[in-house]
Design a protein around this motif. Structure first.
Motif, mmCIF file in Angstrom:
data_model
loop_
_atom_site.group_PDB
_atom_site.id
_atom_site.type_symbol
_atom_site.label_atom_id
_atom_site.label_comp_id
_atom_site.label_asym_id
_atom_site.label_seq_id
_atom_site.Cartn_x
_atom_site.Cartn_y
_atom_site.Cartn_z
ATOM 1 N N PRO A 65 54.126 30.393 37.071
ATOM 2 C CA PRO A 65 53.127 29.560 36.397
ATOM 3 C C PRO A 65 51.744 29.730 36.997
ATOM 4 C CG PRO A 65 54.487 28.219 37.843
ATOM 5 C CD PRO A 65 55.095 29.597 37.841
ATOM 6 N N THR A 66 50.755 29.729 36.135
ATOM 7 C CA THR A 66 49.365 29.689 36.560
ATOM 8 C C THR A 66 48.653 28.752 35.595
ATOM 9 O OG1 THR A 66 47.403 31.020 37.073
ATOM 10 C CG2 THR A 66 48.662 31.650 35.136
ATOM 11 N N GLY A 67 47.446 28.372 35.911
ATOM 12 C CA GLY A 67 46.792 27.413 35.033
ATOM 13 C C GLY A 67 45.338 27.224 35.362
ATOM 14 N N CYS A 68 44.717 26.326 34.648
ATOM 15 C CA CYS A 68 43.299 26.053 34.857
ATOM 16 C C CYS A 68 42.977 24.678 34.291
ATOM 17 C CB CYS A 68 42.431 27.127 34.187
ATOM 18 S SG CYS A 68 42.554 27.151 32.375
ATOM 19 N N ARG A 69 41.738 24.266 34.552
ATOM 20 C CA ARG A 69 41.260 22.969 34.097
ATOM 21 C C ARG A 69 39.972 23.149 33.314
ATOM 22 N NH1 ARG A 69 41.646 17.741 35.641
ATOM 23 N NH2 ARG A 69 43.055 18.280 37.341
ATOM 24 N N VAL A 84 44.186 20.015 31.244
ATOM 25 C CA VAL A 84 44.827 20.932 32.180
ATOM 26 C C VAL A 84 45.785 21.816 31.387
ATOM 27 C CG1 VAL A 84 46.276 21.135 34.231
ATOM 28 C CG2 VAL A 84 44.668 19.241 34.034
ATOM 29 N N PHE A 85 45.806 23.109 31.718
ATOM 30 C CA PHE A 85 46.623 24.073 30.983
ATOM 31 C C PHE A 85 47.553 24.810 31.941
ATOM 32 C CE2 PHE A 85 42.545 23.561 28.897
ATOM 33 C CZ PHE A 85 42.926 23.192 27.610
ATOM 34 N N GLU A 103 53.696 31.553 26.913
ATOM 35 C CA GLU A 103 53.883 30.119 26.708
ATOM 36 C C GLU A 103 52.732 29.351 27.346
ATOM 37 O OE1 GLU A 103 57.137 27.266 28.508
ATOM 38 O OE2 GLU A 103 58.002 28.447 26.864
ATOM 39 N N VAL A 104 52.166 28.417 26.615
ATOM 40 C CA VAL A 104 51.054 27.604 27.109
ATOM 41 C C VAL A 104 51.382 26.131 26.880
ATOM 42 C CG1 VAL A 104 48.602 27.020 26.858
ATOM 43 C CG2 VAL A 104 49.343 29.408 26.653
ATOM 44 N N THR A 105 51.145 25.320 27.898
ATOM 45 C CA THR A 105 51.275 23.868 27.793
ATOM 46 C C THR A 105 49.903 23.249 28.046
ATOM 47 O OG1 THR A 105 53.546 23.933 28.593
ATOM 48 C CG2 THR A 105 52.436 21.803 28.667
ATOM 49 N N ILE A 142 52.672 19.259 35.068
ATOM 50 C CA ILE A 142 51.832 20.379 35.458
ATOM 51 C C ILE A 142 51.250 20.105 36.831
ATOM 52 C CG2 ILE A 142 49.781 21.723 34.866
ATOM 53 C CD1 ILE A 142 50.266 21.039 31.953
ATOM 54 N N ALA A 143 51.356 21.085 37.700
ATOM 55 C CA ALA A 143 50.814 20.927 39.053
ATOM 56 C C ALA A 143 49.311 20.708 38.985
ATOM 57 C CB ALA A 143 51.124 22.154 39.884
ATOM 58 N N PRO A 144 48.762 19.810 39.808
ATOM 59 C CA PRO A 144 47.317 19.555 39.785
ATOM 60 C C PRO A 144 46.520 20.825 40.069
ATOM 61 C CG PRO A 144 48.470 17.923 41.112
ATOM 62 C CD PRO A 144 49.460 19.001 40.806
#
Length: 279
Positions: A61-65, A70-71, A212-214, A254-256
């Motif tokens: 998982p990776t993500g951004c704000r 938050v994604f 996949e995107v949340t 989702i992790a902060p």
């Protein structure tokens, strides 16, 4: 007044509850549509090859704000999955073991999978008695979808999303790329080194990806999710086409992500649109 209140208050509470439910459903739908749009953005970047090397392609998982949104993004290169039609029994067995089955059951499931898809001698395959973990009847044709595994009695209770996280029908390879294998597959490979499974070290060109995107709003417990299996398709203006929808997973927290913005993940143009949408 008491009688009137006793009649009116329940209706008022019911109306307010229904309004809250409707607002939540609208919010979830908006977030799901946003997530689907971002899947398209990531798919385009993957299939044109512009940012493949900078993205994690092993379901990490990776993500951004962006503002209060938050994604969470997960991408799987299918060269790191086990092809149900091309893999041999050793590789299939490792895949089932990665789902938590012991060696005996994993080997039985691998045998059942090869019987199900058939071989050069279809009559011999048909003559073999069904295994205790397999389906009631062998198909004697290639798997068309990973979901067919749930026809096996030993896999009926295994979540579909978990099956799609290990197996594929889209890589068309009898090998597994260790560089792109998900963590659960890497763990079982490390535990069973020398198993004879066809594992390649080094990146290989992907035939397909799962994207996949949340999407979630900080101030809300509501989340929207979208996921698709896609492949390169130069004839399309987008450069890719969707092969199927990825089965929905249980949406985890989702992790902060406190500092990373979305420019590096979705590109500056998409990130600018997100900032405007979030404001």
């Amino acid at each position: 007044m008491l009688i009137v209140s006793a009649i009116v208050v329940p209706f008022a509470v019911t109306a307010k509850t229904r309004l809250m439910i409707a607002n939540n459903e609208v919010e979830q739908e908006r977030l799901s549509l946003l997530a689907e749009g971002l899947v398209n953005v990531m798919s385009s970047e993957l299939t044109d090859g512009s940012r493949t090397e900078r993205l994690l392609l092993d379901w990490t998982p990776t993500g951004c704000r962006s503002g209060e949104f938050v994604f969470d993004v997960r991408i799987q290169n299918h060269s790191g999955l086990i092809d149900l039609n091309a893999a041999d029994t050793q590789l299939l067995s490792l895949g089932f073991a990665s789902l938590g089955f012991d060696r005996q059951i994993a080997e039985a499931l691998a045998k059942a999978a090869t019987q199900f898809r058939g071989n050069a001698n279809a009559f011999a395959t048909q003559a073999e008695p069904p295994t205790f973990v397999g389906p009631l009847e062998n198909k004697l044709a290639p798997f068309e979808s990973v979901s067919e595994l749930q026809e096996f009695s030993g896999l009926a209770s295994t979540p579909l999303h978990d099956l799609y996280g290990v197996f594929t029908v889209n890589s068309k390879r009898g090998t597994l790329s260790l560089d792109h294998a998900p963590n659960r597959v890497r763990a079982i490979l490390a535990d069973r080194s020398g198993s004879g499974a066809s594992v390649l070290v080094g990146a290989t060109e992907a035939a397909a990806f799962t994207v996949e995107v949340t999407a979630r709003r900080d101030t809300s417990g509501i989340a929207g999710q979208a996921g698709f299996i896609i492949e390169r398709f130069p004839a399309s203006a987008a450069g890719f086409r969707r092969l199927s929808r990825s089965p929905a997973a249980e949406i985890a927290e989702i992790a902060p992500i406190s500092s990373r913005n979305c420019d590096g993940l979705f590109g500056s143009e998409a990130a600018q649109i997100l900032r405007g949408w979030a404001s």
